[in-house]
Design a protein around this motif. Sequence first.
Motif, PDB file in Angstrom:
ATOM      1  N   VAL A 134     -14.965  10.372   2.149  1.00 56.89           N
ATOM      2  CA  VAL A 134     -14.529   9.371   1.180  1.00 56.89           C
ATOM      3  C   VAL A 134     -13.688   8.300   1.879  1.00 56.89           C
ATOM      4  CG1 VAL A 134     -14.581  10.960  -0.772  1.00 56.89           C
ATOM      5  CG2 VAL A 134     -12.459  10.665   0.519  1.00 56.89           C
ATOM      6  N   PRO A 135     -13.729   7.064   1.365  1.00 57.54           N
ATOM      7  CA  PRO A 135     -12.929   5.991   1.978  1.00 57.54           C
ATOM      8  C   PRO A 135     -11.429   6.294   1.901  1.00 57.54           C
ATOM      9  CG  PRO A 135     -14.588   5.087   0.488  1.00 57.54           C
ATOM     10  CD  PRO A 135     -14.571   6.568   0.262  1.00 57.54           C
ATOM     11  N   VAL A 136     -10.717   5.840   2.916  1.00 52.56           N
ATOM     12  CA  VAL A 136      -9.258   5.966   2.963  1.00 52.56           C
ATOM     13  C   VAL A 136      -8.673   4.571   2.824  1.00 52.56           C
ATOM     14  CG1 VAL A 136      -7.265   6.636   4.355  1.00 52.56           C
ATOM     15  CG2 VAL A 136      -9.369   8.006   4.437  1.00 52.56           C
ATOM     16  N   LYS A 137      -7.841   4.385   1.815  1.00 54.47           N
ATOM     17  CA  LYS A 137      -7.213   3.087   1.588  1.00 54.47           C
ATOM     18  C   LYS A 137      -5.841   3.074   2.249  1.00 54.47           C
ATOM     19  CE  LYS A 137      -5.856  -0.195  -2.045  1.00 54.47           C
ATOM     20  NZ  LYS A 137      -5.779  -0.417  -3.515  1.00 54.47           N
ATOM     21  N   VAL A 138      -5.641   2.154   3.168  1.00 48.42           N
ATOM     22  CA  VAL A 138      -4.351   2.014   3.841  1.00 48.42           C
ATOM     23  C   VAL A 138      -3.437   1.176   2.961  1.00 48.42           C
ATOM     24  CG1 VAL A 138      -3.176   1.086   5.861  1.00 48.42           C
ATOM     25  CG2 VAL A 138      -5.356   2.281   6.133  1.00 48.42           C
ATOM     26  N   LEU A 139      -2.306   1.737   2.560  1.00 47.45           N
ATOM     27  CA  LEU A 139      -1.392   1.071   1.626  1.00 47.45           C
ATOM     28  C   LEU A 139      -0.296   0.279   2.324  1.00 47.45           C
ATOM     29  CD1 LEU A 139      -0.946   4.029  -0.903  1.00 47.45           C
ATOM     30  CD2 LEU A 139      -2.588   2.140  -1.015  1.00 47.45           C
ATOM     31  N   ALA A 140      -0.090   0.550   3.602  1.00 44.15           N
ATOM     32  CA  ALA A 140       0.963  -0.159   4.360  1.00 44.15           C
ATOM     33  C   ALA A 140       0.361  -0.645   5.672  1.00 44.15           C
ATOM     34  CB  ALA A 140       2.151   0.757   4.596  1.00 44.15           C
ATOM     35  N   PRO A 141      -0.531  -1.646   5.617  1.00 41.68           N
ATOM     36  CA  PRO A 141      -1.285  -2.050   6.814  1.00 41.68           C
ATOM     37  C   PRO A 141      -0.419  -2.549   7.967  1.00 41.68           C
ATOM     38  CG  PRO A 141      -1.578  -3.640   5.031  1.00 41.68           C
ATOM     39  CD  PRO A 141      -0.897  -2.450   4.435  1.00 41.68           C
ATOM     40  N   ASN A 142       0.803  -3.000   7.686  1.00 38.69           N
ATOM     41  CA  ASN A 142       1.672  -3.499   8.759  1.00 38.69           C
ATOM     42  C   ASN A 142       2.524  -2.408   9.404  1.00 38.69           C
ATOM     43  OD1 ASN A 142       0.795  -6.184   8.453  1.00 38.69           O
ATOM     44  ND2 ASN A 142       2.255  -6.528   6.781  1.00 38.69           N
ATOM     45  N   ASP A 143       2.449  -1.200   8.882  1.00 40.72           N
ATOM     46  CA  ASP A 143       3.237  -0.110   9.456  1.00 40.72           C
ATOM     47  C   ASP A 143       2.763   0.159  10.881  1.00 40.72           C
ATOM     48  OD1 ASP A 143       4.010   2.826  10.018  1.00 40.72           O
ATOM     49  OD2 ASP A 143       5.026   2.420   8.125  1.00 40.72           O
ATOM     50  N   ASN A 147      -0.994   0.430  13.826  1.00 36.59           N
ATOM     51  CA  ASN A 147      -1.144  -0.733  14.710  1.00 36.59           C
ATOM     52  C   ASN A 147      -0.780  -0.504  16.169  1.00 36.59           C
ATOM     53  OD1 ASN A 147      -1.740  -3.122  12.749  1.00 36.59           O
ATOM     54  ND2 ASN A 147      -0.088  -1.981  11.760  1.00 36.59           N
ATOM     55  N   PHE A 148      -0.007   0.551  16.473  1.00 36.12           N
ATOM     56  CA  PHE A 148       0.488   0.702  17.845  1.00 36.12           C
ATOM     57  C   PHE A 148       0.412   2.152  18.304  1.00 36.12           C
ATOM     58  CE2 PHE A 148       3.872   1.625  20.876  1.00 36.12           C
ATOM     59  CZ  PHE A 148       3.658   0.648  21.838  1.00 36.12           C
ATOM     60  N   PRO A 149      -0.166   2.383  19.467  1.00 38.20           N
ATOM     61  CA  PRO A 149      -0.845   1.429  20.350  1.00 38.20           C
ATOM     62  C   PRO A 149      -2.312   1.195  19.991  1.00 38.20           C
ATOM     63  CG  PRO A 149      -0.738   3.560  21.410  1.00 38.20           C
ATOM     64  CD  PRO A 149      -0.002   3.704  20.110  1.00 38.20           C
ATOM     65  N   ASN A 150      -2.809   1.942  18.971  1.00 37.49           N
ATOM     66  CA  ASN A 150      -4.196   1.799  18.544  1.00 37.49           C
ATOM     67  C   ASN A 150      -4.269   1.128  17.186  1.00 37.49           C
ATOM     68  OD1 ASN A 150      -5.738   3.707  20.605  1.00 37.49           O
ATOM     69  ND2 ASN A 150      -3.900   4.806  19.951  1.00 37.49           N
ATOM     70  N   LYS A 151      -5.231   0.260  17.015  1.00 33.78           N
ATOM     71  CA  LYS A 151      -5.482  -0.340  15.711  1.00 33.78           C
ATOM     72  C   LYS A 151      -6.319   0.644  14.892  1.00 33.78           C
ATOM     73  CE  LYS A 151      -5.195  -3.959  12.946  1.00 33.78           C
ATOM     74  NZ  LYS A 151      -3.894  -4.500  12.490  1.00 33.78           N
ATOM     75  N   ILE A 152      -5.759   1.084  13.776  1.00 37.20           N
ATOM     76  CA  ILE A 152      -6.451   2.049  12.922  1.00 37.20           C
ATOM     77  C   ILE A 152      -7.232   1.280  11.857  1.00 37.20           C
ATOM     78  CG2 ILE A 152      -6.210   4.009  11.359  1.00 37.20           C
ATOM     79  CD1 ILE A 152      -5.458   4.633  14.251  1.00 37.20           C
ATOM     80  N   GLY A 153      -8.548   1.151  12.076  1.00 38.91           N
ATOM     81  CA  GLY A 153      -9.430   0.469  11.141  1.00 38.91           C
ATOM     82  C   GLY A 153     -10.340   1.461  10.445  1.00 38.91           C
ATOM     83  N   PRO A 154     -11.343   0.984   9.727  1.00 42.56           N
ATOM     84  CA  PRO A 154     -12.254   1.877   8.985  1.00 42.56           C
ATOM     85  C   PRO A 154     -12.940   2.911   9.867  1.00 42.56           C
ATOM     86  CG  PRO A 154     -12.522  -0.388   8.256  1.00 42.56           C
ATOM     87  CD  PRO A 154     -11.623  -0.440   9.448  1.00 42.56           C
ATOM     88  N   ASP A 223     -12.581  11.346  16.894  1.00 42.01           N
ATOM     89  CA  ASP A 223     -11.978  10.224  17.611  1.00 42.01           C
ATOM     90  C   ASP A 223     -10.774   9.641  16.871  1.00 42.01           C
ATOM     91  OD1 ASP A 223     -14.698  10.678  18.512  1.00 42.01           O
ATOM     92  OD2 ASP A 223     -14.526   8.801  19.633  1.00 42.01           O
ATOM     93  N   GLY A 224     -10.954   9.344  15.586  1.00 43.84           N
ATOM     94  CA  GLY A 224      -9.898   8.701  14.817  1.00 43.84           C
ATOM     95  C   GLY A 224      -8.652   9.550  14.704  1.00 43.84           C
ATOM     96  N   ALA A 225      -8.806  10.871  14.699  1.00 51.62           N
ATOM     97  CA  ALA A 225      -7.649  11.761  14.623  1.00 51.62           C
ATOM     98  C   ALA A 225      -6.812  11.654  15.890  1.00 51.62           C
ATOM     99  CB  ALA A 225      -8.109  13.196  14.400  1.00 51.62           C
ATOM    100  N   TYR A 226      -7.461  11.524  17.035  1.00 56.38           N
ATOM    101  CA  TYR A 226      -6.720  11.356  18.292  1.00 56.38           C
ATOM    102  C   TYR A 226      -5.973  10.024  18.308  1.00 56.38           C
ATOM    103  CZ  TYR A 226      -8.137  15.479  20.915  1.00 56.38           C
ATOM    104  OH  TYR A 226      -8.273  16.775  21.360  1.00 56.38           O
ATOM    105  N   ARG A 227      -6.608   8.978  17.803  1.00 55.05           N
ATOM    106  CA  ARG A 227      -5.933   7.675  17.783  1.00 55.05           C
ATOM    107  C   ARG A 227      -4.735   7.704  16.836  1.00 55.05           C
ATOM    108  NH1 ARG A 227     -11.556   5.533  16.963  1.00 55.05           N
ATOM    109  NH2 ARG A 227     -12.446   5.436  19.051  1.00 55.05           N
ATOM    110  N   LEU A 228      -4.910   8.349  15.692  1.00 56.87           N
ATOM    111  CA  LEU A 228      -3.806   8.429  14.735  1.00 56.87           C
ATOM    112  C   LEU A 228      -2.665   9.272  15.301  1.00 56.87           C
ATOM    113  CD1 LEU A 228      -2.876   7.560  11.943  1.00 56.87           C
ATOM    114  CD2 LEU A 228      -4.000   9.577  10.991  1.00 56.87           C
ATOM    115  N   LEU A 229      -2.982  10.371  15.958  1.00 63.66           N
ATOM    116  CA  LEU A 229      -1.944  11.198  16.573  1.00 63.66           C
ATOM    117  C   LEU A 229      -1.219  10.428  17.666  1.00 63.66           C
ATOM    118  CD1 LEU A 229      -0.539  13.945  16.931  1.00 63.66           C
ATOM    119  CD2 LEU A 229      -2.360  14.560  18.544  1.00 63.66           C
TER     120      LEU A 229
END
Length: 251
Positions: A134-143, A147-154, A223-229
């Motif tokens: 299911v889609p994940v809606k980011v509620l605080a995109p500037n957090d 954004n750092f060090p990876n840009k978390i996109g769709p 992949d995305g889990a590693y970037r988020l971590l």
Amino acid sequence: EIEYPHIQRRHVMEPAEIAMKVVDVKTVSNVNVGYIVGVGDQVPPAIEQLGAKLTYIDQDELAWGDLSKHDVIVTGVRAYERRPDLRAYNRRLLDYVERGGTVIVQYNKMEFNREEYGPYSAKVSGNRVSDENVPVKVLAPNDPVFNFPNKIGPNAWTGWVQERGLYFLGDKDPKYIDLVSMVDSFKDNPGVKLGSMVEAKYGKGKWIYLGLGLWRQLPAGTDGAYRLLANLIALPKAPAPPAPARKTNGE
């Protein structure tokens, strides 16, 4: 080896195999992570794979050691259930946050509700999102976490396995900020689900609750889990988000 009382012992021989995967992820150097082990926890190896220095926090350190040497402290899956020392000395974690530290609390079950373990009032609920697509809606995109060090996109939310997460925070103080929201695809689990990734500022530091199932995604090589971590453990070194531009007369 297979051995039961009612059969003879048998040995099954299988080839030794290992799966390898390359993940495109940016990291920050010189990050010290203190880890409080939970249940069936495979997150520490992923932290080490990201180049961070990992130290396991034992009872003595939690009780009277110098926690300020850690940039981030992470509690393992259901650690508040299995670690009586964590329950006993939780105040030390909150003091660490208040002085400027970052604590990341992975999901807990209802035992978390016995006391007030967060910096403000909060209760774990039975909320979960079982559809991993299911889609994940980011509620605080500037957090900085997005954004750092990876840009978390769709694309960071693709390729997940089994589920998005479980045991989200339910009723909570308004000082807790929801960072994402989701709607499950199953009709028997309706409504917008909050509480899967929640941030609270406390004193000079941050306290984060993580109901998202990184503990399941990391061993699966998502992949995305590693970037988020990588972003989570880099939070103490992230640049401050830009202040909103001031409006002038006539704008």
